[in-house]
Design a protein around this motif. Structure first.
Motif, PDB file in Angstrom:
ATOM      1  N   PRO A   9       0.838  -1.199   0.000  1.00 30.65           N
ATOM      2  CA  PRO A   9       0.000   0.000   0.000  1.00 30.65           C
ATOM      3  C   PRO A   9       0.873   1.249   0.000  1.00 30.65           C
ATOM      4  N   ILE A  10       0.426   2.267  -0.704  1.00 31.47           N
ATOM      5  CA  ILE A  10       1.149   3.539  -0.763  1.00 31.47           C
ATOM      6  C   ILE A  10       0.319   4.590  -0.027  1.00 31.47           C
ATOM      7  N   GLY A  11       0.972   5.332   0.844  1.00 35.18           N
ATOM      8  CA  GLY A  11       0.300   6.415   1.538  1.00 35.18           C
ATOM      9  C   GLY A  11      -0.431   5.986   2.798  1.00 35.18           C
ATOM     10  N   SER A  12      -0.116   4.794   3.286  1.00 35.86           N
ATOM     11  CA  SER A  12      -0.800   4.331   4.502  1.00 35.86           C
ATOM     12  C   SER A  12       0.143   4.274   5.700  1.00 35.86           C
ATOM     13  N   GLY A  13       1.291   4.917   5.579  1.00 33.57           N
ATOM     14  CA  GLY A  13       2.252   4.940   6.674  1.00 33.57           C
ATOM     15  C   GLY A  13       3.287   3.838   6.545  1.00 33.57           C
ATOM     16  N   GLN A  14       4.123   3.733   7.569  1.00 37.22           N
ATOM     17  CA  GLN A  14       5.213   2.760   7.536  1.00 37.22           C
ATOM     18  C   GLN A  14       4.772   1.358   7.906  1.00 37.22           C
ATOM     19  N   HIS A  15       3.685   1.220   8.604  1.00 37.18           N
ATOM     20  CA  HIS A  15       3.249  -0.081   9.082  1.00 37.18           C
ATOM     21  C   HIS A  15       2.282  -0.711   8.074  1.00 37.18           C
ATOM     22  N   GLY A  17       2.097  -4.161   7.649  1.00 33.80           N
ATOM     23  CA  GLY A  17       1.997  -5.590   7.962  1.00 33.80           C
ATOM     24  C   GLY A  17       0.616  -6.175   7.765  1.00 33.80           C
ATOM     25  N   GLN A  18      -0.432  -5.479   8.211  1.00 38.52           N
ATOM     26  CA  GLN A  18      -1.780  -6.026   8.083  1.00 38.52           C
ATOM     27  C   GLN A  18      -2.196  -6.131   6.619  1.00 38.52           C
ATOM     28  N   ALA A  19      -1.869  -5.131   5.825  1.00 40.58           N
ATOM     29  CA  ALA A  19      -2.205  -5.165   4.402  1.00 40.58           C
ATOM     30  C   ALA A  19      -1.480  -6.315   3.711  1.00 40.58           C
ATOM     31  N   VAL A  20      -0.195  -6.482   4.023  1.00 40.32           N
ATOM     32  CA  VAL A  20       0.573  -7.584   3.434  1.00 40.32           C
ATOM     33  C   VAL A  20       0.028  -8.927   3.906  1.00 40.32           C
ATOM     34  N   ALA A  21      -0.319  -9.035   5.169  1.00 38.03           N
ATOM     35  CA  ALA A  21      -0.899 -10.282   5.686  1.00 38.03           C
ATOM     36  C   ALA A  21      -2.196 -10.617   4.959  1.00 38.03           C
ATOM     37  N   ASP A  22      -3.000  -9.618   4.659  1.00 44.10           N
ATOM     38  CA  ASP A  22      -4.249  -9.865   3.931  1.00 44.10           C
ATOM     39  C   ASP A  22      -3.963 -10.393   2.524  1.00 44.10           C
ATOM     40  N   ALA A  23      -2.925  -9.861   1.886  1.00 45.54           N
ATOM     41  CA  ALA A  23      -2.550 -10.335   0.553  1.00 45.54           C
ATOM     42  C   ALA A  23      -2.026 -11.773   0.616  1.00 45.54           C
ATOM     43  N   VAL A  24      -1.190 -12.061   1.592  1.00 47.63           N
ATOM     44  CA  VAL A  24      -0.644 -13.417   1.735  1.00 47.63           C
ATOM     45  C   VAL A  24      -1.757 -14.408   2.056  1.00 47.63           C
ATOM     46  N   ARG A  25      -2.737 -13.989   2.816  1.00 51.60           N
ATOM     47  CA  ARG A  25      -3.883 -14.859   3.124  1.00 51.60           C
ATOM     48  C   ARG A  25      -4.603 -15.277   1.841  1.00 51.60           C
ATOM     49  N   VAL A  26      -4.748 -14.352   0.901  1.00 51.41           N
ATOM     50  CA  VAL A  26      -5.363 -14.668  -0.387  1.00 51.41           C
ATOM     51  C   VAL A  26      -4.575 -15.774  -1.082  1.00 51.41           C
ATOM     52  N   VAL A  27      -3.252 -15.646  -1.078  1.00 49.06           N
ATOM     53  CA  VAL A  27      -2.396 -16.650  -1.726  1.00 49.06           C
ATOM     54  C   VAL A  27      -2.549 -17.999  -1.029  1.00 49.06           C
ATOM     55  N   HIS A  64      -6.819  -1.278   2.082  1.00 51.95           N
ATOM     56  CA  HIS A  64      -6.080  -0.491   3.073  1.00 51.95           C
ATOM     57  C   HIS A  64      -5.607   0.858   2.528  1.00 51.95           C
ATOM     58  N   ALA A  65      -5.503   0.976   1.216  1.00 47.41           N
ATOM     59  CA  ALA A  65      -4.984   2.205   0.610  1.00 47.41           C
ATOM     60  C   ALA A  65      -5.485   2.319  -0.829  1.00 47.41           C
ATOM     61  N   ALA A  66      -5.776   3.533  -1.248  1.00 48.15           N
ATOM     62  CA  ALA A  66      -6.273   3.746  -2.603  1.00 48.15           C
ATOM     63  C   ALA A  66      -5.185   3.532  -3.654  1.00 48.15           C
ATOM     64  N   ARG A  67      -3.936   3.712  -3.242  1.00 47.37           N
ATOM     65  CA  ARG A  67      -2.811   3.541  -4.175  1.00 47.37           C
ATOM     66  C   ARG A  67      -1.996   2.330  -3.735  1.00 47.37           C
ATOM     67  N   VAL A  68      -1.633   1.485  -4.723  1.00 50.09           N
ATOM     68  CA  VAL A  68      -0.918   0.240  -4.433  1.00 50.09           C
ATOM     69  C   VAL A  68       0.226   0.082  -5.421  1.00 50.09           C
ATOM     70  N   SER A  69       1.361  -0.384  -4.935  1.00 46.35           N
ATOM     71  CA  SER A  69       2.503  -0.711  -5.789  1.00 46.35           C
ATOM     72  C   SER A  69       2.561  -2.226  -5.965  1.00 46.35           C
ATOM     73  N   LEU A  70       2.691  -2.667  -7.213  1.00 47.12           N
ATOM     74  CA  LEU A  70       2.809  -4.092  -7.520  1.00 47.12           C
ATOM     75  C   LEU A  70       4.084  -4.321  -8.319  1.00 47.12           C
ATOM     76  N   VAL A  71       4.950  -5.195  -7.805  1.00 47.14           N
ATOM     77  CA  VAL A  71       6.145  -5.635  -8.521  1.00 47.14           C
ATOM     78  C   VAL A  71       5.931  -7.107  -8.825  1.00 47.14           C
ATOM     79  N   LEU A  72       6.112  -7.476 -10.098  1.00 42.36           N
ATOM     80  CA  LEU A  72       5.811  -8.842 -10.507  1.00 42.36           C
ATOM     81  C   LEU A  72       6.885  -9.353 -11.464  1.00 42.36           C
TER      82      LEU A  72
END
Length: 101
Positions: A9-15, A17-27, A64-72
């Motif tokens: 997520p971009i613009g949601s602060g330094q923390h 972890g929860q956003a990343v955990a939600d993405a990993v849960r999907v996987v 968690h954030a309107a802007r997201v960075s994706l590296v693939l």
């Protein structure tokens, strides 16, 4: 195919972890072979199923954030299955042989 991706997520602060955990849960819930490390999550399967998982992981982070960075990064290797395991096993075997000889 194997896809290694990172979604942040971009613009949601330094923390993030929860956003990343939600993405990993999907996987993890996808049932596809996968592996997560400190920077990327790799997932293996057919094109449509892998890309669907990536799309849903991005959507989970977008909650968690309107802007997201994706590296693939994708490895399309027709006929190869269980690449997540066999590629690592090959490297480990070669390293072991090197240290023995």
């Amino acid at each position: 195919m194997i896809v290694a991706f990172s979604v942040t997520p971009i613009g949601s602060g330094q923390h993030v972890g929860q956003a990343v955990a939600d993405a990993v849960r999907v996987v993890r819930d996808s049932g596809l072979p996968h592996r997560t490390d400190a920077r990327f999550t790799s997932v293996e399967g057919e094109w449509d199923e892998v890309m669907d998982v990536v799309r849903r992981a991005v959507e989970a982070v977008q909650a968690h954030a309107a802007r997201v960075s994706l590296v693939l990064k994708a490895d399309l290797n027709e006929g190869v299955t269980d690449g997540l395991t066999t590629k690592v096993e090959t490297v480990e075997r070669l390293l072991a042989e090197e240290s023995e000889g």
